[in-house]
Every structure is written in structure tokens, then in C-alpha cells.
Design a protein around this motif. Structure first.
Motif, PDB file in Angstrom:
ATOM      1  N   ALA A   1      -5.038   4.452  -0.650  1.00 26.86           N
ATOM      2  CA  ALA A   1      -4.032   4.000   0.318  1.00 26.86           C
ATOM      3  C   ALA A   1      -4.690   3.394   1.556  1.00 26.86           C
ATOM      4  CB  ALA A   1      -3.129   5.173   0.714  1.00 26.86           C
ATOM      5  N   ILE A   2      -5.703   4.078   2.094  1.00 27.79           N
ATOM      6  CA  ILE A   2      -6.382   3.583   3.299  1.00 27.79           C
ATOM      7  C   ILE A   2      -7.072   2.245   3.012  1.00 27.79           C
ATOM      8  CG2 ILE A   2      -8.307   4.017   4.897  1.00 27.79           C
ATOM      9  CD1 ILE A   2      -7.622   7.035   4.679  1.00 27.79           C
TER      10      ILE A   2
ATOM     11  N   SER B   1       0.838  -1.218   0.000  1.00 26.62           N
ATOM     12  CA  SER B   1       0.000   0.000   0.000  1.00 26.62           C
ATOM     13  C   SER B   1       0.864   1.254   0.000  1.00 26.62           C
ATOM     14  CB  SER B   1      -0.902   0.001   1.232  1.00 26.62           C
ATOM     15  OG  SER B   1      -1.589  -1.214   1.324  1.00 26.62           O
TER      16      SER B   1
ATOM     17  N   LYS C   1      -5.305   9.127  -1.115  1.00 28.26           N
ATOM     18  CA  LYS C   1      -5.518   8.801   0.294  1.00 28.26           C
ATOM     19  C   LYS C   1      -6.585   7.709   0.442  1.00 28.26           C
ATOM     20  CE  LYS C   1      -6.285  11.037   4.766  1.00 28.26           C
ATOM     21  NZ  LYS C   1      -6.538  12.304   5.453  1.00 28.26           N
TER      22      LYS C   1
ATOM     23  N   TYR D   1      -4.542  -0.577   2.320  1.00 25.62           N
ATOM     24  CA  TYR D   1      -3.819  -0.915   3.554  1.00 25.62           C
ATOM     25  C   TYR D   1      -4.698  -1.776   4.466  1.00 25.62           C
ATOM     26  CZ  TYR D   1      -1.220   0.019   7.909  1.00 25.62           C
ATOM     27  OH  TYR D   1      -0.522  -0.088   9.080  1.00 25.62           O
ATOM     28  N   GLU D   2      -5.955  -1.416   4.591  1.00 28.19           N
ATOM     29  CA  GLU D   2      -6.888  -2.222   5.390  1.00 28.19           C
ATOM     30  C   GLU D   2      -6.961  -3.646   4.822  1.00 28.19           C
ATOM     31  OE1 GLU D   2      -8.501  -1.468   8.129  1.00 28.19           O
ATOM     32  OE2 GLU D   2      -9.293   0.583   8.103  1.00 28.19           O
TER      33      GLU D   2
ATOM     34  N   GLY E   1      -2.975  -3.036  17.521  1.00 30.36           N
ATOM     35  CA  GLY E   1      -3.768  -1.887  17.066  1.00 30.36           C
ATOM     36  C   GLY E   1      -4.747  -2.175  15.948  1.00 30.36           C
ATOM     37  N   PHE E   2      -4.956  -3.474  15.676  1.00 34.39           N
ATOM     38  CA  PHE E   2      -5.898  -3.824  14.610  1.00 34.39           C
ATOM     39  C   PHE E   2      -6.967  -4.789  15.132  1.00 34.39           C
ATOM     40  CE2 PHE E   2      -2.292  -2.139  12.464  1.00 34.39           C
ATOM     41  CZ  PHE E   2      -2.862  -1.367  11.483  1.00 34.39           C
ATOM     42  N   GLY E   3      -7.926  -5.111  14.281  1.00 37.18           N
ATOM     43  CA  GLY E   3      -8.966  -6.042  14.701  1.00 37.18           C
ATOM     44  C   GLY E   3     -10.119  -5.380  15.437  1.00 37.18           C
ATOM     45  N   ALA E   4     -10.409  -4.107  15.062  1.00 34.65           N
ATOM     46  CA  ALA E   4     -11.544  -3.407  15.680  1.00 34.65           C
ATOM     47  C   ALA E   4     -12.836  -3.676  14.918  1.00 34.65           C
ATOM     48  CB  ALA E   4     -11.269  -1.911  15.745  1.00 34.65           C
TER      49      ALA E   4
ATOM     50  N   ILE F   1      -3.630  -5.528   5.465  1.00 33.97           N
ATOM     51  CA  ILE F   1      -3.563  -5.978   6.861  1.00 33.97           C
ATOM     52  C   ILE F   1      -4.451  -7.216   7.037  1.00 33.97           C
ATOM     53  CG2 ILE F   1      -4.288  -5.371   9.223  1.00 33.97           C
ATOM     54  CD1 ILE F   1      -1.747  -3.958   8.656  1.00 33.97           C
TER      55      ILE F   1
ATOM     56  N   ASN G   1     -14.546   0.110   6.310  1.00 31.66           N
ATOM     57  CA  ASN G   1     -13.729   1.251   5.894  1.00 31.66           C
ATOM     58  C   ASN G   1     -13.291   1.111   4.436  1.00 31.66           C
ATOM     59  OD1 ASN G   1     -12.645   3.738   6.528  1.00 31.66           O
ATOM     60  ND2 ASN G   1     -10.675   2.890   7.212  1.00 31.66           N
TER      61      ASN G   1
ATOM     62  N   MET H   1     -13.325  -2.734  11.803  1.00 31.54           N
ATOM     63  CA  MET H   1     -13.606  -1.557  10.971  1.00 31.54           C
ATOM     64  C   MET H   1     -13.022  -1.701   9.569  1.00 31.54           C
ATOM     65  SD  MET H   1     -15.415   0.332  12.853  1.00 31.54           S
ATOM     66  CE  MET H   1     -15.522   1.680  11.673  1.00 31.54           C
TER      67      MET H   1
ATOM     68  N   LYS I   1     -16.267   2.226   2.529  1.00 29.02           N
ATOM     69  CA  LYS I   1     -16.441   3.681   2.627  1.00 29.02           C
ATOM     70  C   LYS I   1     -15.481   4.432   1.699  1.00 29.02           C
ATOM     71  CE  LYS I   1     -14.952   6.580   5.987  1.00 29.02           C
ATOM     72  NZ  LYS I   1     -14.605   6.852   7.385  1.00 29.02           N
TER      73      LYS I   1
ATOM     74  N   GLU J   1     -19.848  -3.129  11.157  1.00 31.04           N
ATOM     75  CA  GLU J   1     -18.846  -2.408  11.962  1.00 31.04           C
ATOM     76  C   GLU J   1     -18.722  -3.043  13.334  1.00 31.04           C
ATOM     77  OE1 GLU J   1     -19.332   1.800  12.264  1.00 31.04           O
ATOM     78  OE2 GLU J   1     -19.245   2.096  10.095  1.00 31.04           O
TER      79      GLU J   1
END
Lengths: 117, 142
Positions: B46-47, B25, B43, B50-51, B107-110, B54, B116, B112, B119, B94
């Protein structure tokens, strides 16, 4: 305020990015959940966090952030610092806990983006 | 279908290395900048990518990420041969996540990620079979 002002307010150590300290920061966010940074942050150029893994830098990079401040005196390893240098992201380390670090910056005029939609 | 003037690149996503997750990403973001695309679409791509990247690392032991840039759109295809998604509707909700405690500590696994990706993209297509793998296609209109 400038990143230099942030350094002073947070009593922070500059880990890398000395040359960018005069850059302006207009808002910030504090979060340990990178998933939530990616989902909820809009345009804040600065992140306060207690996590120090490489994904913090990659998250900042994807979000076009310029500065990451680690709270609770945390410091990342050399690999993470190298990644930040490569992408010109300033790294700071502050002795404040997250709540206090955010409070100090907020009361000095550095706001977030308010409530989620 | 690829147009003759489209630009393509691809990455192998190493599923065993959490530290390198996001490299595809990050490189894609750099390439899109070089192509002179506007900051907003870069942006969003990229977001979302990246999601997805991950997700490939934490749920599917890696895979392949393909990027295609046409005149009027960017297509990101993430393909893995992991365990697949049993209930896509549930996965899109969500807050729903099957990530482990270790992943949350990083910091992951929320829960979202997929919402996301939806979105930030103009179109999200998930094709998944349990035990065979998942193909995620995201389309961004330029």
C-alpha cells in the motif's frame, strides 16, 4: 490512553468516529509532510497534522492509522470527512498549535517512536 | 510472465485530480485484505503503490496501475506517458525532488517517494525515457 483521553487532553472537537473513542492509542506522531509520514512512521496509530486535504486520510489509511487530529482548529471539508468515515478513521480538531498539542500528549504518556534509524 | 492462477486488476490513474490520487492504492489494499494476505505485506504494498501513484499524478499527468497477485509474489506496474526521469540515480537519492511548491504545500515532494518505494518492495525496476514516460515495476515476495 484511549482516543477519548486524547479528545480531553487536546480540548478537541470530534469531527467523526464517535463510536471508536474507546479504542486504545499507544503512540502518535506529528507531521505536515505526508511524504515523511510514509517514509519515517512505523506503527503509530495516530497522526497530528495541520494539513486537511484528502491525502492526509489516504496516508493515514496506508499506514493503518486509527485517528487523525488536526491542530490549530483546522477542519477538513465534507469530502475528506466522508473518506475518513468510510475507513473508520476518527477525526479530531484541536485548538492547540502543533508543538503544544504534541507536548500535551507526550507529557501525558503518549510517546512517539524515538529517533530515526 | 503471468501464471494461469494469478489474479489481476488495474486502474486508470487520473493525473488531473490530486484529490483522487491514492484511490488505486486504497482499493488495492482492500482487495489484498480480502485475499487474506498478511498485514505486513499489505502495508508495504500500500505504501509503495501510493507513493508511485502520487508520483504519477504530480509528475506525469496520470497513467495506468496494474496489480498481479501470484502464488509467491505481488507485482505492481505503474506506467505513464509523462516527461520521464532524466537521471534515475539522482531521483533515487533521498531528498531530491522536482515537485513544485504547490505540491509541497499539500504534503508531498520531500524527495522520499522513490527511496521509500525501494525500501518497501523486494525489487524495484524503473524504466524511463525522457519525453516518453516511465514504467515502474515493484515486486513483493509473499
Amino acid at each position: 490512553m484511549t482516543i477519548r483521553d486524547v479528545v480531553e487532553l487536546l480540548k478537541a472537537e470530534v469531527i467523526c468516529g464517535e463510536e471508536f473513542l474507546d479504542n486504545e492509542i499507544k503512540s502518535a506522531c506529528g507531521c505536515d509532510m505526508m511524504s515523511d509520514v510514509l517514509a519515517f512512521v512505523k506503527t503509530q496509530p495516530m497522526l497530528l497534522t495541520g494539513l486537511v486535504n484528502p491525502q492526509v486520510i489516504r496516508t493515514a489509511l496506508m499506514m493503518d492509522m486509527k485517528c487523525v487530529a488536526f491542530v490549530r482548529n483546522k477542519k477538513p471539508d465534507e469530502k475528506v470527512i466522508g473518506l475518513a468515515k468510510e475507513h473508520e478513521i476518527v477525526l479530531l480538531s484541536s485548538p492547540y498549535r502543533m508543538y503544544d498539542a504534541c507536548g500535551v500528549l507526550y507529557t501525558s504518556g503518549l510517546r512517539g517512536e524515538g529517533a530515526c534509524e | 510472465m503471468s501464471q494461469s492462477n494469478s489474479i489481476l486488476w488495474s486502474f486508470d490513474v487520473d493525473g488531473k485530480n490530486f484529490d483522487s490520487a491514492g484511490f488505486a492504492s486504497q482499493s488495492t489494499k482492500f482487495k489484498l485484505r480480502q485475499l487474506g494476505l498478511n498485514g505486513d505485506i499489505i502495508k508495504r504494498v500500500a505504501i509503495a503503490m501510493y507513493e508511485g501513484e502520487i508520483n504519477m499524478v504530480i509528475h506525469a499527468e496520470g497513467g495506468v496501475a496494474n496489480v498481479e497477485v501470484d502464488e509467491d509474489k505481488i507485482i505492481i506496474t505503474l506506467t505513464d506517458t509523462g516527461k520521464g526521469i532524466a537521471d534515475i540515480e539522482q531521483a533515487m537519492r533521498e531528498g531530491f525532488s522536482t515537485a513544485t511548491e504547490e505540491i509541497r504545500d499539500l504534503g508531498f515532494g520531500a524527495g522520499m517517494g522513490l527511496p521509500n518505494m525501494k525500501k518497501n518492495s523486494d525489487e524495484l525496476i524503473i524504466d524511463s525515457a525522457v519525453g516518453k514516460g516511465t514504467k515502474v515495476t515493484m515486486i513483493f515476495a509473499i
